[in-house]
Design an enzyme around this catalytic site. Structure first.
Site, PDB file in Angstrom:
ATOM      1  N   HIS A 129      48.322  27.021  81.401  1.00  0.00           N
ATOM      2  CA  HIS A 129      47.094  26.787  82.173  1.00  0.00           C
ATOM      3  C   HIS A 129      46.980  25.272  82.400  1.00  0.00           C
ATOM      4  O   HIS A 129      47.451  24.491  81.576  1.00  0.00           O
ATOM      5  CB  HIS A 129      45.925  27.298  81.324  1.00  0.00           C
ATOM      6  CG  HIS A 129      44.583  27.245  81.969  1.00  0.00           C
ATOM      7  ND1 HIS A 129      43.851  26.089  82.067  1.00  0.00           N
ATOM      8  CD2 HIS A 129      43.816  28.210  82.526  1.00  0.00           C
ATOM      9  CE1 HIS A 129      42.693  26.343  82.653  1.00  0.00           C
ATOM     10  NE2 HIS A 129      42.646  27.633  82.944  1.00  0.00           N
ATOM     11  N   ASP A 204      47.279  26.647  72.299  1.00  0.00           N
ATOM     12  CA  ASP A 204      46.136  26.891  73.177  1.00  0.00           C
ATOM     13  C   ASP A 204      45.756  28.359  72.955  1.00  0.00           C
ATOM     14  O   ASP A 204      46.452  29.277  73.413  1.00  0.00           O
ATOM     15  CB  ASP A 204      46.560  26.622  74.630  1.00  0.00           C
ATOM     16  CG  ASP A 204      45.552  27.160  75.643  1.00  0.00           C
ATOM     17  OD1 ASP A 204      44.582  27.827  75.243  1.00  0.00           O
ATOM     18  OD2 ASP A 204      45.751  26.914  76.851  1.00  0.00           O
ATOM     19  N   GLN A 207      43.289  32.470  75.344  1.00  0.00           N
ATOM     20  CA  GLN A 207      43.427  33.906  75.647  1.00  0.00           C
ATOM     21  C   GLN A 207      43.715  34.738  74.411  1.00  0.00           C
ATOM     22  O   GLN A 207      43.310  35.899  74.343  1.00  0.00           O
ATOM     23  CB  GLN A 207      44.542  34.135  76.687  1.00  0.00           C
ATOM     24  CG  GLN A 207      44.236  33.588  78.068  1.00  0.00           C
ATOM     25  CD  GLN A 207      43.034  34.251  78.747  1.00  0.00           C
ATOM     26  OE1 GLN A 207      42.632  35.365  78.420  1.00  0.00           O
ATOM     27  NE2 GLN A 207      42.437  33.549  79.692  1.00  0.00           N
ATOM     28  N   LYS A 230      35.167  33.141  76.019  1.00  0.00           N
ATOM     29  CA  LYS A 230      36.117  34.227  76.305  1.00  0.00           C
ATOM     30  C   LYS A 230      36.079  35.285  75.204  1.00  0.00           C
ATOM     31  O   LYS A 230      36.920  36.179  75.145  1.00  0.00           O
ATOM     32  CB  LYS A 230      37.527  33.672  76.469  1.00  0.00           C
ATOM     33  CG  LYS A 230      37.671  32.827  77.743  1.00  0.00           C
ATOM     34  CD  LYS A 230      39.083  32.346  77.912  1.00  0.00           C
ATOM     35  CE  LYS A 230      39.205  31.192  78.862  1.00  0.00           C
ATOM     36  NZ  LYS A 230      39.171  31.546  80.268  1.00  0.00           N
ATOM     37  N   CYS A 370      44.411  28.635  87.745  1.00  0.00           N
ATOM     38  CA  CYS A 370      44.631  27.319  87.118  1.00  0.00           C
ATOM     39  C   CYS A 370      46.041  27.212  86.559  1.00  0.00           C
ATOM     40  O   CYS A 370      46.258  26.692  85.456  1.00  0.00           O
ATOM     41  CB  CYS A 370      43.610  27.036  86.018  1.00  0.00           C
ATOM     42  SG  CYS A 370      41.946  26.990  86.619  1.00  0.00           S
TER      43      CYS A 370
HETATM   44  N1  PMP Z   1      44.034  27.911  78.471  1.00  0.00           N
HETATM   45  C1  PMP Z   1      44.100  29.165  78.909  1.00  0.00           C
HETATM   46  C2  PMP Z   1      45.322  29.971  78.589  1.00  0.00           C
HETATM   47  C3  PMP Z   1      43.039  29.709  79.631  1.00  0.00           C
HETATM   48  O1  PMP Z   1      43.129  30.961  80.066  1.00  0.00           O
HETATM   49  C4  PMP Z   1      41.910  28.916  79.889  1.00  0.00           C
HETATM   50  C5  PMP Z   1      40.733  29.452  80.686  1.00  0.00           C
HETATM   51  N2  PMP Z   1      41.069  30.172  81.805  1.00  0.00           N
HETATM   52  C6  PMP Z   1      41.874  27.611  79.404  1.00  0.00           C
HETATM   53  C7  PMP Z   1      42.951  27.139  78.694  1.00  0.00           C
HETATM   54  C8  PMP Z   1      40.712  26.700  79.639  1.00  0.00           C
HETATM   55  O2  PMP Z   1      39.577  27.175  78.963  1.00  0.00           O
HETATM   56  P1  PMP Z   1      38.158  26.507  79.207  1.00  0.00           P
HETATM   57  O3  PMP Z   1      37.927  26.555  80.689  1.00  0.00           O
HETATM   58  O4  PMP Z   1      37.220  27.394  78.460  1.00  0.00           O
HETATM   59  O5  PMP Z   1      38.208  25.129  78.676  1.00  0.00           O
END
Ligand code: PMP
Length: 419
Positions: A129, A204, A207, A230, A370
């Site tokens: 991401h 990270d 998910q 999430k 993203c």
């Molecule tokens: N890493 C992953 C794998 C994600 O799916 C996301 C959110 N889509 C993020 C990071 C970023 O999370 P946040 O927008 O809550 O900071």
């Protein structure tokens, strides 16, 4: 019975906690399949947060009055709950605003502490991401370290061979997602730890944490970051776990009130862990809400949630694979969890998502999720005119097989309609 994991009666109680699931969207029952972006919120968690805000709220740590002490206790209890959930120590849990903040914090802190130096290599993967890619790519330009990638295959899969191949790079830091938000692949974190024994391992967890219990000690990760929103908790609250000995060594990312020990006009010394990293007024009710959320998930049974989501994921993948007019990305095995990214041949993902919402009440996400660099990898392997984006359907534990059936029905309708 819809699943062997829990009785129909228990499942009805779960559904009652998410009133929005009874809402009609364009005349149809809402089928919420956008959980990878953000999950729904539970009524019982919201009620507890409302009580906190109305009857116990104050700023924390500073004052000696009753409300301040109640709020401080609630905030610190939340930290203990997160620590227990991850098998960490409370002083290893830092509240942040989310995953994005967690990664930005780490890149900056590791550089400032001299742990990440010019010419060092940071290894990430091609499925990251932007939150775990842009900070490394961008800050490498200022600080002179290199960013290298574990390559994804043409379906966006990170294979064991690709991970092994990256070993020769001897990275100072490996920063990798626990699960891709596009391909749904759960990464073999144990294997990655084993291969990169001498690297600092950052996971990270945006998910993976919502549906798989990670034991940070057993996995031996150095840092883990994730977002509360999430996993039912409020937006704007997240967690950075770090091994105590590393947190002690690294420089804070943010400076200001509460994170200090002594301040003079010339210099400053820092507070003890974890307060050294919590500058300024925190998202107090958010942290407390995350604590209530963990209570809630544990009361349902986190292992049951994990099993149920695995069951739903397999059903989602199996039903999607039946559709010959759909192209699916990611692995075709049980490492593919909780979401499926796909395209309906010849139809733009925004149109697919729009028709699903308009005609079936199904909420999905369309776009590049993203993960723009990953889109270019998927484009190379695609057999269709790849639109540089996909539709994504993602489940959480309040979804059912019936929800997935409605998605499939919607996709068949779209195929007929465009014919
Ligand atoms: N890493 C992953 C794998 C994600 O799916 C996301 C959110 N889509 C993020 C990071 C970023 O999370 P946040 O927008 O809550 O900071």
């Amino acid at each position: 019975m819809h699943s062997a994991v829990w009785s129909d009666e228990d499942f009805c109680k779960i559904l009652d906690d998410f009133p929005v699931l009874k809402r009609q969207i364009n005349g149809k029952r809402l089928v919420y399949l956008d959980n990878a972006a953000s999950t729904l919120k539970s009524k019982s968690v919201i009620e507890k947060m409302t009580d906190f805000y109305l009857n116990h709220y104050s700023n924390i740590h500073r004052a000696v009055h009753t409300l301040a002490s109640e709020a401080t206790v609630a905030y610190e209890e939340a930290r203990e709950k997160v620590a227990k959930f991850l098998n960490a120590k409370p002083e290893e849990i830092v509240f942040t605003s989310g995953t994005t903040m967690g990664i930005n914090f780490l890149v900056n802190s590791l550089v400032r502490s001299g742990i990440l130096k010019p010419k060092d290599t940071v290894l990430i993967s091609q499925v990251e991401h932007h939150a775990n890619l842009v900070p490394w790519v961008r800050l490498s330009k200022f600080y002179g370290f290199n960013t290298e990638y574990i390559k994804a295959d043409e379906k966006g899969v990170i294979t064991k061979e690709a991970i092994l191949k990256a070993k020769s790079i001897s990275p100072k830091i490996v920063s990798i997602t626990g699960q891709s938000n596009v391909t749904g692949q759960e990464m073999p974190l144990e294997l990655i730890r084993e291969i990169f024994k001498d690297s600092i391992l950052i996971v990270d967890g945006a998910q993976i944490v919502p549906h798989k219990r990670l034991d940070v000690k057993k996995l031996d990760v150095d840092f883990l970051v994730f977002s509360g929103h999430k996993m039912l908790a409020p937006t704007g609250i997240g967690v950075l776990y770090g091994k105590k000995e590393l947190l002690e060594k690294i420089e804070p990312f943010l400076y200001g009130g509460e994170m200090i020990d002594k301040v003079t006009f010339e210099d400053v010394t820092f507070n003890i862990l974890p307060y050294k990293f919590e500058a300024g007024t925190q998202h107090i009710a958010g942290a407390v809400g995350l604590g209530y959320t963990i209570d809630y998930l544990e009361s349902i049974g986190f292992e049951k949630i994990e099993r149920y989501i695995s069951e739903l994921s397999q059903y989602l993948l199996k039903r999607m694979l039946e559709l010959d007019f759909v192209e699916i990305y990611g692995p075709v095995d049980d490492s593919h969890k909780s979401l499926v990214a796909f395209n309906v041949k010849g139809v733009h993902p925004h149109d697919v998502s729009h028709i699903l919402d308009e005609n079936f009440g199904v909420a999905t996400r369309s776009g590049h999720h993203c993960a723009q660099p990953l889109m270019s990898v998927l484009a190379r392997g695609s057999k269709i005119d790849f639109p540089n984006s996909t539709v994504r359907a993602s489940v959480y534990f309040y979804n059912t097989k019936e929800d997935i059936d409605i998605l499939i029905e919607g996709l068949k309708y779209i195929k007929r309609w465009f014919e």
